[in-house]
Motif scaffolding. Structure first.
Motif, short mmCIF file in Angstrom:
data_model
loop_
_atom_site.label_atom_id
_atom_site.label_comp_id
_atom_site.label_asym_id
_atom_site.label_seq_id
_atom_site.Cartn_x
_atom_site.Cartn_y
_atom_site.Cartn_z
N ALA A 1 0.91 -1.11 -0.05
CA ALA A 1 -0.07 0.15 0.04
C ALA A 1 0.77 1.31 0.06
O ALA A 1 0.40 2.43 -0.63
CB ALA A 1 -0.99 -0.11 1.18
N GLU A 2 2.05 1.30 0.82
CA GLU A 2 2.75 2.43 0.62
C GLU A 2 3.47 2.68 -0.57
O GLU A 2 3.67 3.92 -1.08
CB GLU A 2 3.68 2.02 1.81
N GLN A 3 3.86 1.48 -1.57
CA GLN A 3 4.43 1.72 -2.75
C GLN A 3 3.34 2.43 -3.64
O GLN A 3 3.82 3.21 -4.41
CB GLN A 3 4.76 0.26 -3.22
N GLU A 4 2.13 2.00 -3.52
CA GLU A 4 1.02 2.31 -4.35
C GLU A 4 0.98 3.73 -4.11
O GLU A 4 0.48 4.61 -4.98
CB GLU A 4 -0.13 1.29 -4.31
N LEU A 5 0.96 4.25 -2.99
CA LEU A 5 0.65 5.63 -2.46
C LEU A 5 1.78 6.30 -2.89
O LEU A 5 1.56 7.52 -3.55
CB LEU A 5 0.61 5.65 -0.85
N ARG A 6 2.94 6.09 -2.91
CA ARG A 6 3.99 6.87 -3.34
C ARG A 6 3.99 7.04 -4.97
O ARG A 6 4.09 8.12 -5.48
CB ARG A 6 5.58 6.18 -3.31
N VAL A 7 3.54 6.08 -5.75
CA VAL A 7 3.25 6.11 -7.14
C VAL A 7 2.05 7.13 -7.42
O VAL A 7 2.15 7.97 -8.21
CB VAL A 7 3.07 4.77 -7.67
N ALA A 8 1.03 6.86 -6.61
CA ALA A 8 -0.03 7.81 -6.64
C ALA A 8 0.35 9.24 -6.50
O ALA A 8 -0.30 10.14 -7.39
CB ALA A 8 -1.35 7.07 -5.77
N GLN A 9 0.91 9.34 -5.41
CA GLN A 9 1.29 10.81 -5.12
C GLN A 9 2.20 11.33 -6.20
O GLN A 9 1.81 12.64 -6.46
CB GLN A 9 2.12 10.74 -3.74
N THR A 10 3.11 10.67 -6.92
CA THR A 10 3.80 11.33 -7.94
C THR A 10 3.10 11.58 -9.18
O THR A 10 3.18 12.61 -9.61
CB THR A 10 4.93 10.31 -8.30
N GLU A 11 2.12 10.74 -9.58
CA GLU A 11 1.32 10.92 -10.62
C GLU A 11 0.40 12.36 -10.22
O GLU A 11 0.09 12.85 -11.33
CB GLU A 11 0.40 9.74 -10.92
#
Length: 409
Positions: free
Chosen positions: A235-245
């Motif tokens: 979930a943390e990895q997905e959050l980092r990707v979503a935040q970047t996008e």
């Protein structure tokens, strides 16, 4: 034969891979859509947190919406001004969408001028009426030509830039804003999943009471804790990707919104060009009408016609109390010889009270200035123009225009 079978197998494999990719992509898109729908619904119900944009960004959004709304209203009303006929506007719109040239359409002034010229031929160009029709008809045709030039210039210099903004720049801004909203929903959904995963991990990692809990349950609890730890990392990895996008899309949208300032500058220049086109058009119309008046005056000499009048060059302003009302032209001066106001005496009967509707400034000493809402006594004298009356207020007396009065019984 063998090569043909291998080719068929290869095509089948490629088709299966393509179908598998399409199904996976469809399933992935459906999952993303469902996740966004759930996040949006929970936000509306107050059950989920929402990432708020900063005040500067919100200001840019409000400014862009305001620009779009007013540009659209100005564009539509300018269309109505330039082409009052809705059927003609629809026809021009269809020709434009079909990328075809709009057929020639004569202006109302050109049509009127043509009718006058044809009527002059029937009545006889040598007759006074026929020759006047020729002069007026030619002037109307020139007025129609000036109108056509004004319409073309305004369409190119004013309408086209406004339409380009609405159909080009604004559509791009709308598309990027919609994409930004989707990125925000994805970001908030990732935040919600991470929050739930951490809560579950904390619950699974709680140390069990060995006096009341069997060893087997402890092992299961440790296994669940490990699984939730992996879920938290995911979930943390997905959050980092979503935040970047989200940050990348916010920057793209912000740059587009800041470009609204350039749009205002461009529209300001177009507005100046529109005003110049209007000024040129009305100047041409005034010049044509002045020439026509001189031609008619020289042709008719001192001949007077019943109910004719001369326009007073003094401008008349409509009352500020009701700026939307349309007033008739009241700056009319009678053609009769100026009356000696001092010698005019009120008749024995026939005087009436009148209420003044609008302020009026006397043009000369023979007229009486008026103030709105005051009451005066009015009457007429033999030989006086029907558009005027004699008004009295105390010791003051002078001519007053009828259209500025409301006669009382």
């Amino acid at each position: 034969m063998l090569a043909s079978e291998e080719l068929v197998k290869l095509r089948l494999c490629l088709f299966a891979d393509t179908m598998d990719f399409s199904v996976k992509k469809l399933a992935s898109d459906a999952g993303v859509f469902f996740s966004r729908a759930v996040q949006y619904t929970e936000e509306k119900l107050g059950q989920a947190e929402k990432t708020e944009l900063d005040a500067h960004f919100e200001g840019l959004l409000a400014r862009a919406d305001c620009t779009k709304n007013w540009t659209e209203k100005i564009y539509r009303q300018t269309e109505v001004l330039l082409q009052p006929n809705p059927s003609a506007r629809i026809e021009e719109f269809l020709y434009e969408k079909l990328d075809r040239k709009v057929p020639y359409r004569a202006t109302n002034g050109e049509i009127l001028g043509q009718y006058m010229l044809e009527a002059a031929k029937e009545f006889g160009p040598g007759t006074p009426y026929g020759s006047t029709l020729i002069q007026v008809g030619d002037c109307q045709r020139r007025l129609g030509g000036a109108e056509r030039e004004f319409l073309q210039t305004s369409s190119i210099s004013f309408l086209t830039p406004l339409r380009n903004f609405l159909e080009g720049d604004w559509r791009t801004i709308t598309k990027e804003r919609r994409l930004l909203e989707n990125r925000r929903l994805d970001l908030d959904a990732c935040k919600a999943r991470l929050k739930k995963a951490k809560a579950a991990e904390a619950k699974a990692a709680a140390v069990p009471d060995f006096q009341e809990t069997r060893p087997r349950n402890y092992v299961l609890s440790a296994s669940a804790s490990a699984l939730w730890s992996e879920e938290v990392e995911k979930a943390e990895q997905e959050l980092r990707v979503a935040q970047t996008e989200f940050d990348r899309q916010a920057e793209v949208t912000r740059l587009l919104l800041e470009g609204i300032s350039s749009t205002h500058v461009n529209h300001l220049r177009c507005l100046h060009e529109f005003v110049e086109a209007q000024a040129t058009y009305y100047s041409q119309c005034h010049h044509f009408m002045q020439e026509l008046q001189k031609e008619l005056s020289s042709a008719n000499g001192d001949v007077r016609y019943p109910n004719s009048f001369v326009v007073n060059p003094r401008s008349v302003r409509s009352p500020s109390a009701d700026p939307s009302s349309t007033l008739p032209i009241n700056s009319l001066s009678p053609e009769t010889e100026p009356l000696q106001i001092e010698e005019v005496q009120p008749p024995a009967s026939g005087t009436r009270k009148a209420k003044v509707l609008y302020d009026y400034d006397a043009a000369d000493t023979s007229e009486l200035s008026l103030l709105a809402d005051e009451l005066i006594t009015v009457y007429t004298v033999p030989g006086m123009d029907s558009d005027w009356l004699i008004g009295e207020r105390g010791n003051q007396k002078g001519k007053v225009p009828v259209t500025y009065l409301e006669l009382l019984s």
